[in-house]
Write a protein that holds these residues in place. Structure first.
Motif, PDB file in Angstrom:
ATOM      1  N   TRP A  75       0.825  -1.210   0.000  1.00  0.00           N
ATOM      2  CA  TRP A  75       0.000   0.000   0.000  1.00  0.00           C
ATOM      3  C   TRP A  75       0.859   1.260   0.000  1.00  0.00           C
ATOM      4  CZ3 TRP A  75      -5.202  -0.836  -0.496  1.00  0.00           C
ATOM      5  CH2 TRP A  75      -5.639  -2.160  -0.272  1.00  0.00           C
ATOM      6  N   THR A  76       2.034   1.174  -0.625  1.00  0.00           N
ATOM      7  CA  THR A  76       2.954   2.304  -0.660  1.00  0.00           C
ATOM      8  C   THR A  76       2.755   3.150  -1.913  1.00  0.00           C
ATOM      9  OG1 THR A  76       4.646   0.877  -1.622  1.00  0.00           O
ATOM     10  CG2 THR A  76       4.745   1.233   0.759  1.00  0.00           C
ATOM     11  N   ILE A  77       3.080   4.435  -1.768  1.00  0.00           N
ATOM     12  CA  ILE A  77       3.132   5.384  -2.871  1.00  0.00           C
ATOM     13  C   ILE A  77       4.531   5.983  -2.862  1.00  0.00           C
ATOM     14  CG2 ILE A  77       2.253   7.562  -3.785  1.00  0.00           C
ATOM     15  CD1 ILE A  77      -0.416   6.904  -2.620  1.00  0.00           C
ATOM     16  N   ILE A  78       5.246   5.783  -3.948  1.00  0.00           N
ATOM     17  CA  ILE A  78       6.667   6.143  -4.036  1.00  0.00           C
ATOM     18  C   ILE A  78       7.394   5.373  -2.930  1.00  0.00           C
ATOM     19  CG2 ILE A  78       8.363   7.998  -4.196  1.00  0.00           C
ATOM     20  CD1 ILE A  78       6.097   9.885  -4.995  1.00  0.00           C
ATOM     21  N   ARG A  79       7.683   6.013  -1.788  1.00  0.00           N
ATOM     22  CA  ARG A  79       8.404   5.304  -0.727  1.00  0.00           C
ATOM     23  C   ARG A  79       7.593   5.194   0.561  1.00  0.00           C
ATOM     24  NH1 ARG A  79      11.462   8.792  -3.373  1.00  0.00           N
ATOM     25  NH2 ARG A  79      10.907  10.449  -1.905  1.00  0.00           N
ATOM     26  N   ALA A  80       6.483   5.905   0.651  1.00  0.00           N
ATOM     27  CA  ALA A  80       5.740   5.987   1.907  1.00  0.00           C
ATOM     28  C   ALA A  80       4.434   5.197   1.820  1.00  0.00           C
ATOM     29  CB  ALA A  80       5.449   7.449   2.245  1.00  0.00           C
ATOM     30  N   VAL A  81       3.910   4.814   2.998  1.00  0.00           N
ATOM     31  CA  VAL A  81       2.645   4.105   3.074  1.00  0.00           C
ATOM     32  C   VAL A  81       1.498   5.101   2.866  1.00  0.00           C
ATOM     33  CG1 VAL A  81       1.187   2.665   4.534  1.00  0.00           C
ATOM     34  CG2 VAL A  81       3.671   2.440   4.659  1.00  0.00           C
ATOM     35  N   ASN A  82       0.497   4.716   2.064  1.00  0.00           N
ATOM     36  CA  ASN A  82      -0.629   5.591   1.743  1.00  0.00           C
ATOM     37  C   ASN A  82      -1.383   6.028   2.996  1.00  0.00           C
ATOM     38  OD1 ASN A  82      -3.887   5.259   1.171  1.00  0.00           O
ATOM     39  ND2 ASN A  82      -2.849   6.595  -0.284  1.00  0.00           N
ATOM     40  N   GLY A  83      -1.763   7.315   3.021  1.00  0.00           N
ATOM     41  CA  GLY A  83      -2.435   7.869   4.184  1.00  0.00           C
ATOM     42  C   GLY A  83      -3.824   7.318   4.422  1.00  0.00           C
ATOM     43  N   GLY A  84      -4.577   7.010   3.345  1.00  0.00           N
ATOM     44  CA  GLY A  84      -5.903   6.437   3.517  1.00  0.00           C
ATOM     45  C   GLY A  84      -5.850   5.035   4.094  1.00  0.00           C
ATOM     46  N   TYR A  85      -4.873   4.253   3.665  1.00  0.00           N
ATOM     47  CA  TYR A  85      -4.655   2.916   4.225  1.00  0.00           C
ATOM     48  C   TYR A  85      -4.338   3.015   5.715  1.00  0.00           C
ATOM     49  CZ  TYR A  85      -1.694  -1.153   5.369  1.00  0.00           C
ATOM     50  OH  TYR A  85      -1.101  -2.232   5.986  1.00  0.00           O
ATOM     51  N   LEU A  86      -3.463   3.944   6.087  1.00  0.00           N
ATOM     52  CA  LEU A  86      -3.145   4.143   7.497  1.00  0.00           C
ATOM     53  C   LEU A  86      -4.376   4.542   8.294  1.00  0.00           C
ATOM     54  CD1 LEU A  86       0.202   6.145   7.163  1.00  0.00           C
ATOM     55  CD2 LEU A  86      -0.043   3.784   7.946  1.00  0.00           C
ATOM     56  N   LEU A  87      -5.190   5.434   7.723  1.00  0.00           N
ATOM     57  CA  LEU A  87      -6.388   5.893   8.421  1.00  0.00           C
ATOM     58  C   LEU A  87      -7.347   4.727   8.656  1.00  0.00           C
ATOM     59  CD1 LEU A  87      -7.704   8.427   9.576  1.00  0.00           C
ATOM     60  CD2 LEU A  87      -8.795   8.789   7.361  1.00  0.00           C
ATOM     61  N   ALA A  88      -7.472   3.836   7.665  1.00  0.00           N
ATOM     62  CA  ALA A  88      -8.333   2.668   7.830  1.00  0.00           C
ATOM     63  C   ALA A  88      -7.814   1.749   8.929  1.00  0.00           C
ATOM     64  CB  ALA A  88      -8.443   1.916   6.507  1.00  0.00           C
ATOM     65  N   MET A  89      -6.495   1.606   9.025  1.00  0.00           N
ATOM     66  CA  MET A  89      -5.919   0.741  10.061  1.00  0.00           C
ATOM     67  C   MET A  89      -6.175   1.317  11.455  1.00  0.00           C
ATOM     68  SD  MET A  89      -1.983  -0.581  10.459  1.00  0.00           S
ATOM     69  CE  MET A  89      -2.098  -1.831   9.173  1.00  0.00           C
ATOM     70  N   LEU A  90      -5.961   2.622  11.622  1.00  0.00           N
ATOM     71  CA  LEU A  90      -6.245   3.238  12.914  1.00  0.00           C
ATOM     72  C   LEU A  90      -7.750   3.227  13.201  1.00  0.00           C
ATOM     73  CD1 LEU A  90      -3.273   4.336  12.397  1.00  0.00           C
ATOM     74  CD2 LEU A  90      -3.909   6.176  13.948  1.00  0.00           C
ATOM     75  N   GLY A  91      -8.552   3.394  12.130  1.00  0.00           N
ATOM     76  CA  GLY A  91      -9.992   3.309  12.293  1.00  0.00           C
ATOM     77  C   GLY A  91     -10.419   1.941  12.784  1.00  0.00           C
ATOM     78  N   ARG A  92      -9.753   0.890  12.310  1.00  0.00           N
ATOM     79  CA  ARG A  92     -10.069  -0.462  12.771  1.00  0.00           C
ATOM     80  C   ARG A  92      -9.720  -0.615  14.257  1.00  0.00           C
ATOM     81  NH1 ARG A  92     -11.309  -4.789   9.944  1.00  0.00           N
ATOM     82  NH2 ARG A  92     -10.468  -4.032   7.949  1.00  0.00           N
ATOM     83  N   ALA A  93      -8.559  -0.101  14.664  1.00  0.00           N
ATOM     84  CA  ALA A  93      -8.172  -0.194  16.076  1.00  0.00           C
ATOM     85  C   ALA A  93      -9.155   0.570  16.961  1.00  0.00           C
ATOM     86  CB  ALA A  93      -6.753   0.331  16.257  1.00  0.00           C
ATOM     87  N   LEU A  94      -9.589   1.751  16.521  1.00  0.00           N
ATOM     88  CA  LEU A  94     -10.559   2.506  17.308  1.00  0.00           C
ATOM     89  C   LEU A  94     -11.904   1.784  17.367  1.00  0.00           C
ATOM     90  CD1 LEU A  94      -9.781   6.164  16.219  1.00  0.00           C
ATOM     91  CD2 LEU A  94      -9.737   5.276  18.562  1.00  0.00           C
ATOM     92  N   GLY A  95     -12.284   1.106  16.276  1.00  0.00           N
ATOM     93  CA  GLY A  95     -13.515   0.347  16.272  1.00  0.00           C
ATOM     94  C   GLY A  95     -13.499  -0.799  17.260  1.00  0.00           C
ATOM     95  N   GLU A  96     -12.303  -1.328  17.546  1.00  0.00           N
ATOM     96  CA  GLU A  96     -12.182  -2.390  18.530  1.00  0.00           C
ATOM     97  C   GLU A  96     -12.098  -1.832  19.958  1.00  0.00           C
ATOM     98  OE1 GLU A  96      -9.333  -5.397  17.737  1.00  0.00           O
ATOM     99  OE2 GLU A  96      -9.889  -5.602  15.616  1.00  0.00           O
ATOM    100  N   THR A  97     -11.784  -0.544  20.073  1.00  0.00           N
ATOM    101  CA  THR A  97     -11.646   0.078  21.387  1.00  0.00           C
ATOM    102  C   THR A  97     -12.954   0.676  21.883  1.00  0.00           C
ATOM    103  OG1 THR A  97      -9.319   0.610  20.949  1.00  0.00           O
ATOM    104  CG2 THR A  97     -10.420   1.896  22.661  1.00  0.00           C
ATOM    105  N   LEU A  98     -13.688   1.326  20.971  1.00  0.00           N
ATOM    106  CA  LEU A  98     -14.886   2.076  21.351  1.00  0.00           C
ATOM    107  C   LEU A  98     -16.124   1.188  21.303  1.00  0.00           C
ATOM    108  CD1 LEU A  98     -14.098   5.331  19.323  1.00  0.00           C
ATOM    109  CD2 LEU A  98     -13.826   4.980  21.791  1.00  0.00           C
ATOM    110  N   PRO A  99     -17.185   1.557  22.037  1.00  0.00           N
ATOM    111  CA  PRO A  99     -18.394   0.724  22.071  1.00  0.00           C
ATOM    112  C   PRO A  99     -19.277   0.834  20.837  1.00  0.00           C
ATOM    113  CG  PRO A  99     -18.671   2.642  23.486  1.00  0.00           C
ATOM    114  CD  PRO A  99     -17.236   2.659  23.026  1.00  0.00           C
ATOM    115  N   HIS A 100     -19.040   1.825  19.983  1.00  0.00           N
ATOM    116  CA  HIS A 100     -19.846   1.986  18.770  1.00  0.00           C
ATOM    117  C   HIS A 100     -19.058   1.484  17.563  1.00  0.00           C
ATOM    118  CE1 HIS A 100     -21.802   4.867  21.552  1.00  0.00           C
ATOM    119  NE2 HIS A 100     -22.890   4.431  20.956  1.00  0.00           N
ATOM    120  N   PRO A 101     -19.740   0.971  16.522  1.00  0.00           N
ATOM    121  CA  PRO A 101     -19.037   0.251  15.454  1.00  0.00           C
ATOM    122  C   PRO A 101     -18.456   1.076  14.319  1.00  0.00           C
ATOM    123  CG  PRO A 101     -21.406   0.061  15.137  1.00  0.00           C
ATOM    124  CD  PRO A 101     -21.215   0.804  16.427  1.00  0.00           C
ATOM    125  N   ASP A 102     -19.031   2.273  14.042  1.00  0.00           N
ATOM    126  CA  ASP A 102     -18.716   2.947  12.783  1.00  0.00           C
ATOM    127  C   ASP A 102     -18.092   4.324  12.996  1.00  0.00           C
ATOM    128  OD1 ASP A 102     -19.983   0.878  11.248  1.00  0.00           O
ATOM    129  OD2 ASP A 102     -21.919   1.764  11.777  1.00  0.00           O
TER     130      ASP A 102
END
Length: 289
Positions: A37-64
């Motif tokens: 999921w890299t662009i040039i040399r860095a990891v794409n920001g939307g991919y990173l946001l989805a990963m952190l969004g998944r972690a928050l979804g597992e932390t918080l009581p609401h799903p979305d």
């Protein structure tokens, strides 16, 4: 409308595997940033946001995720990472949390890559009342749009490879509106617009987490302004408005002002039922490679 012949279900796709997080302790998750999921040399920001969004979804009581704001502090690299989450507040219909992603640099020192604040809720519980002046973007049929390779569609011309040809293009099914792809043949329109059909290459249907990727996956609008170079995100706020229906998404992104080496990008994401399912605004830098 042509689509991918394979179909990955939610939970069984490359996107889900590559955004997976493993809980190590309360509020601490281990993750592996995929080179895919890299662009040039860095990891794409939307991919990173989805990963952190998944972690928050597992932390918080609401799903979305309802609204999520990310500040990108340093460029992320493929490899191991740690995500730290915190519940700020919980309520009956919404909860608030924050998260940060850290990696180790070459010396072993800890470096924070991205910091996020988000409100979560339940999209299925929202009322059906809609009053809007927004309209879906006018994009030619999928088979008349342009992709990096265009797959089996030999009749349509292929856009040139994205500058700094990137691994992420193999994970996405993007077909650009020819009216916004002049940059690919050295003739940028100067209008600062980018429109495209969007999906994941393995055919996985969209969900709220993949919408966080969709708002940051198209070529930068700066290309249509005549800038060809790296356009890293500084800050990105995304509003998820509805759970998307199955089928390809349409993404429209516009920029009105690039000045002082920075530009804004306003994105809208529409689903196959003509519903506005996500919106975003980001501030990005326009850098030469």
């Amino acid at each position: 409308m042509a689509q991918c012949t394979t179909q990955a279900t939610i939970g069984d796709s490359e996107f889900d595997r590559d955004t997976a997080v493993t809980r190590r302790a309360s509020g601490i998750y281990d993750a592996e940033l995929s080179e895919g999921w890299t662009i040039i040399r860095a990891v794409n920001g939307g991919y990173l946001l989805a990963m952190l969004g998944r972690a928050l979804g597992e932390t918080l009581p609401h799903p979305d995720p309802f609204t999520i704001t990310a500040h990108y502090l340093t460029a992320s690299r493929p490899g191991p990472a740690e995500i730290r989450t915190e519940t700020v507040r919980t309520g009956r219909t919404m909860s608030t949390g924050q998260a940060s992603l850290v990696q180790r640099d070459e010396t072993g020192a800890e470096v924070e890559r991205i910091r996020v604040t988000a409100h979560y809720g339940d999209l299925a519980a929202l009322p059906d009342d809609i009053r809007t002046s927004a309209k879906p973007p006018a994009i030619p049929p999928y088979e008349h749009c342009l992709g990096p390779r265009n797959g089996q569609n030999a009749a349509a011309p292929a856009a040139s490879p994205f500058p700094g040809s990137s691994a992420i293009t193999d994970r996405l099914d993007i077909r650009l509106d020819p009216a916004t792809a002049g940059w690919a043949v050295g003739q940028p329109s100067g209008r600062g617009e980018m429109r495209a059909w969007f999906g994941l290459a393995d055919g996985r249907d969209a969900d709220p987490l993949s919408l966080l990727l969709a708002v940051d996956a198209l070529p930068p609008t700066a290309f249509e302004l005549g800038h060809v170079g790296w356009v890293p995100t500084v800050e990105l706020t995304t509003h998820v408005r509805h759970r998307p229906a199955p089928g390809p998404l349409r993404v429209s992104i516009t920029t009105r002002n690039m000045a002082g080496g920075f530009l804004e990008e306003d994105a809208e994401v529409w689903d196959s039922e003509d519903r506005l399912v996500a919106q975003s605004r980001q501030l990005a830098r326009a850098l030469l490679i």
